[in-house]
Design an enzyme around this catalytic site. Structure first.
Site, mmCIF file in Angstrom:
data_model
loop_
_atom_site.group_PDB
_atom_site.id
_atom_site.type_symbol
_atom_site.label_atom_id
_atom_site.label_comp_id
_atom_site.label_asym_id
_atom_site.label_seq_id
_atom_site.Cartn_x
_atom_site.Cartn_y
_atom_site.Cartn_z
ATOM 1 N N GLU A 25 28.316 36.683 5.185
ATOM 2 C CA GLU A 25 28.151 37.744 5.853
ATOM 3 C C GLU A 25 27.495 37.971 7.026
ATOM 4 O O GLU A 25 26.628 37.968 6.191
ATOM 5 C CB GLU A 25 27.875 39.011 5.037
ATOM 6 C CG GLU A 25 29.593 38.541 4.161
ATOM 7 C CD GLU A 25 29.200 39.648 2.226
ATOM 8 O OE1 GLU A 25 28.897 40.197 2.088
ATOM 9 O OE2 GLU A 25 30.108 39.182 1.398
ATOM 10 N N GLU B 223 35.741 35.710 -0.862
ATOM 11 C CA GLU B 223 35.468 36.394 -2.001
ATOM 12 C C GLU B 223 35.505 37.971 -2.000
ATOM 13 O O GLU B 223 36.233 38.404 -1.001
ATOM 14 C CB GLU B 223 33.851 36.257 -1.344
ATOM 15 C CG GLU B 223 32.363 37.420 -2.175
ATOM 16 C CD GLU B 223 31.475 37.199 -1.631
ATOM 17 O OE1 GLU B 223 30.699 35.742 -1.126
ATOM 18 O OE2 GLU B 223 30.637 38.116 -1.651
#
Length: 362
Positions: A154, A294
């Site tokens: 991320e 995710e």
């Protein structure tokens, strides 16, 4: 959209080689040190039995997160014992017919939950070390074309231009060694759907694109101890439910007195709206692969609510023909974001209904 074998429904493994020493109770100089206890954990926490169980659930790939400090013992110097673990893991996946994604979960200068003194996107030396680690991984797995490389979990504290530039340099470095390695690239804004529109798209059929989704965050991370807003509000957040509880969260936590103005319930309609940039991206790039790598819910949310949210998420992904990977198989006891889908003690899926949901069978 194209489809890949062993890449339709996956399970993430975190807490084994990632999410280490990130708590604010540790002084900064100790958050980046690996101890003998850590090494013992790496050598024992996940075994072939876990991989066999994930395969038995009907999942077809595993996304394994790792932290840079776990593989890198010093700049440009690496831990042979950790690479041995990665090779054993890959062997287990091959044995049970599972696809493999190796995900740089926490890179130096890009920790999504603790602010770093030096930012990866602004520090040339950190970028060189980042690229060198991927070159090392390419050398380690040169003979295994089935392993996919996910460059970064991320992206935070970066402009789109900064990340696109580093991603391009990393892709180029890997391509100089292996033109066929499947590489996965996500976007800025913690890899959430709104960032997709500004992510670079390469003229390369072996690059896959990814996004994550934890919306609404006040549900998926409810009463979490690592996020100040949820820790402060400290309230159960059902899903689905009347919108007033979510509006109250926005009022109390964010001083937003007009939260969710167009909704009367928090339900699949909100998820569909939030995920819309992913659908837009697919329509714009029909020859590319987009993967939801995710998504999940914190462990102490009521199981029925977790099932409801996961069912809605996967139903949307299936409707749009997006492959996915749920988060997370098992979380360590010291992880404040416990998203595990199996019981801590017996390592079995929490319910038959949850099992059906993660398979997309509903």
């Amino acid at each position: 959209m194209k489809k890949l074998d062993n890449f339709q429904r996956g399970m993430g493994i975190g807490g084994w080689l990632t999410n280490y020493k990130r708590f604010n109770v540790l002084p900064p100089e100790r958050r980046m040190q690996i101890t003998i206890g850590d090494i013992e954990h790496f050598e024992s926490y996940i075994t072939e039995k876990d991989v066999a169980y994930i395969a038995s659930l009907g999942m077809d790939h595993i996304r394994l997160g790792f932290d840079q400090i776990v593989l890198e013992k010093a700049p440009y110097s690496y831990r042979d014992e950790i690479f041995a673990i990665l090779h054993s893991f890959a062997d287990w996946c091959h044995k049970y017919g599972l696809g493999i994604v190796l995900n740089m979960h926490k890179a130096l200068g890009n920790y999504c939950d603790i602010l770093d003194e030096k930012g990866l996107m602004q520090d040339p030396e950190l970028q060189n070390r980042f690229i060198a680690l991927w070159e090392k991984l390419e050398a380690e797995f040169a003979s295994d074309s089935s392993v996919m490389f996910e460059l970064l979990n991320e992206v935070v504290n970066a402009t789109d231009d900064e990340w696109n530039a580093l991603a391009d340099k990393t892709v180029s470095a890997i391509r100089a060694i292996n033109k066929d390695r499947k590489i996965i690239v996500g976007c800025t804004e913690w890899n959430n759907p709104p960032g997709l529109a500004k992510l670079r798209v390469w003229d390369d059929e072996n690059i896959i694109y990814t996004f994550h989704s934890y919306a609404p965050h006040e549900f998926t991370h409810q009463r979490g101890v690592l996020q100040a807003p949820q820790l402060f509000y400290n309230r159960d957040m059902p899903y689905p439910c009347d919108i007033e509880r979510y509006r109250d969260y926005q009022k109390v936590v964010n001083r937003n007195f007009n939260g969710y103005p167009d909704l009367d319930k928090m339900d699949i309609r909100y998820l569909r709206s939030y995920l819309a940039p992913a659908k837009d991206w697919i329509e714009k790039h029909p020859d590319k692969i987009l993967w939801c790598g995710e998504f999940g819910t914190i462990r102490h949310a009521k199981l029925e609510w977790r099932e409801n949210w996961m069912r809605d998420m996967i139903s949307i992904l299936k409707e749009w023909d997006i492959p996915y990977c749920v988060w997370n198989y098992l979380s360590t006891p010291n992880d404040g974001n416990r998203f595990s889908l199996v019981d801590d003690d017996n390592r079995k899926i929490l319910s038959g209904e949850l099992h059906k949901i993660i398979l997309g069978e509903f």
